[in-house]
Design a protein around this motif. Structure first.
Motif, short mmCIF file in Angstrom:
data_model
loop_
_atom_site.label_atom_id
_atom_site.label_comp_id
_atom_site.label_asym_id
_atom_site.label_seq_id
_atom_site.Cartn_x
_atom_site.Cartn_y
_atom_site.Cartn_z
N ILE A 6 21.36 -13.73 -47.50
CA ILE A 6 22.78 -13.78 -46.87
C ILE A 6 23.97 -13.53 -47.55
N LEU A 7 24.90 -13.01 -46.75
CA LEU A 7 25.38 -11.81 -46.82
C LEU A 7 26.59 -12.60 -47.71
N ILE A 8 27.73 -11.46 -48.89
CA ILE A 8 28.15 -12.03 -49.58
C ILE A 8 29.89 -11.49 -49.57
N LEU A 9 30.52 -12.27 -49.46
CA LEU A 9 32.48 -11.55 -49.62
C LEU A 9 31.21 -10.30 -50.52
N PRO A 10 32.44 -9.25 -50.17
CA PRO A 10 33.84 -8.93 -49.33
C PRO A 10 33.27 -8.47 -47.90
N GLU A 11 31.44 -8.83 -47.31
CA GLU A 11 31.55 -8.39 -46.32
C GLU A 11 32.40 -9.19 -44.93
N LYS A 13 31.75 -9.97 -42.06
CA LYS A 13 31.26 -10.41 -41.30
C LYS A 13 31.62 -11.81 -41.42
N LEU A 14 31.41 -12.40 -42.14
CA LEU A 14 32.01 -13.85 -42.93
C LEU A 14 33.82 -14.42 -41.69
N GLY A 53 24.63 -13.27 -41.11
CA GLY A 53 25.04 -12.53 -39.93
C GLY A 53 24.53 -13.12 -38.66
N GLU A 54 24.40 -14.05 -38.08
CA GLU A 54 24.69 -13.85 -36.54
C GLU A 54 25.26 -14.77 -36.37
N LEU A 95 27.52 -19.91 -50.73
CA LEU A 95 26.60 -19.19 -50.82
C LEU A 95 27.12 -17.88 -50.78
N SER A 96 27.42 -17.70 -49.96
CA SER A 96 28.08 -16.45 -49.43
C SER A 96 29.27 -15.26 -50.52
N ILE A 97 29.71 -16.90 -51.27
CA ILE A 97 29.98 -16.51 -53.05
C ILE A 97 29.24 -16.60 -54.18
N PRO A 98 28.73 -16.29 -54.29
CA PRO A 98 28.02 -17.25 -55.83
C PRO A 98 28.43 -17.48 -57.26
#
Ligand code: NI
Length: 185
Positions: A6-11, A13-14, A53-54, A95-98
């Motif tokens: 799972i992509l996480i901040l600050p990625e 792509k989000l 990532g999709e 989930l991207s900012i756990p």
């Protein structure tokens, strides 16, 4: 089936705006399977494809409260066609900012137009947790995160914390443990 990262901040792509899905083929079904597996494992009640990532307009949701009972829902190309004037407040997480939770105010009810897993057009009116979850996930496919709905002060603080953790290659919660107080005030 596979559990995906799972992509996480600050990625960055989000922040992408995801593309509509036009073909309902085997790779799409495989992606849906991966999303459910990843979502249940996390665990989370919703996931947008971009979080693994999709950049596709696809979300999976299961807001079933009963233990051991699964109610998997797939929304392809979902679109909010109506929102209630009445609002409700719910403490959201992502989930991207756990491990960050904050109250967000959103319309209490929404009507969503979408295509289901079989490629059929559908419409659903939702309230409660499902309405909140749908809006949170539809935000994701538009590059919007729930922290965009909180105060700038709180948002800046969490963005900074995650940027710092990424820079040091640690999880944000660990970063917090290591630096207990110096950024307070
Ligand atoms: Ni999220």
């Amino acid at each position: 089936m596979a559990i995906r990262d799972i992509l996480i901040l600050p990625e960055k792509k989000l922040r992408l705006i995801s593309e509509p899905i036009r073909t309902f083929d085997k790779p799409l079904r495989a992606l849906v399977d991966d999303m459910f597996e990843t979502m249940y494992e996390a665990p989370g009640i919703g996931l947008a494809a971009i979080q693994i990532g999709e950049p596709l307009r696809l979300i999976t949701i299961d807001v079933s409260k009963e233990e051991g009972v699964k109610e998997p829902r797939v929304f392809i190309n979902p679109e909010i066609v109506w929102s209630s004037e009445e609002y409700s407040v719910y403490e959201e997480g992502c989930l991207s900012i756990p491990e960050f939770y904050e109250e967000v105010e959103r319309p209490a009810k929404v009507r969503v137009k979408y295509v289901d897993a079989d490629g059929k057009e559908n419409e659903l009116e939702a309230d409660g947790l499902l309405a909140t979850c749908l809006q949170h996930e539809i935000d994701h496919i538009n590059g919007v995160l729930f922290i965009d709905h909180i105060s700038k002060l709180k948002r800046d603080r969490v963005v900074k914390k995650f940027a710092k953790a990424a820079k040091h290659g640690v999880s944000p919660s660990l970063a917090k443990d290591k630096e207990p107080s110096h950024h307070i005030g």
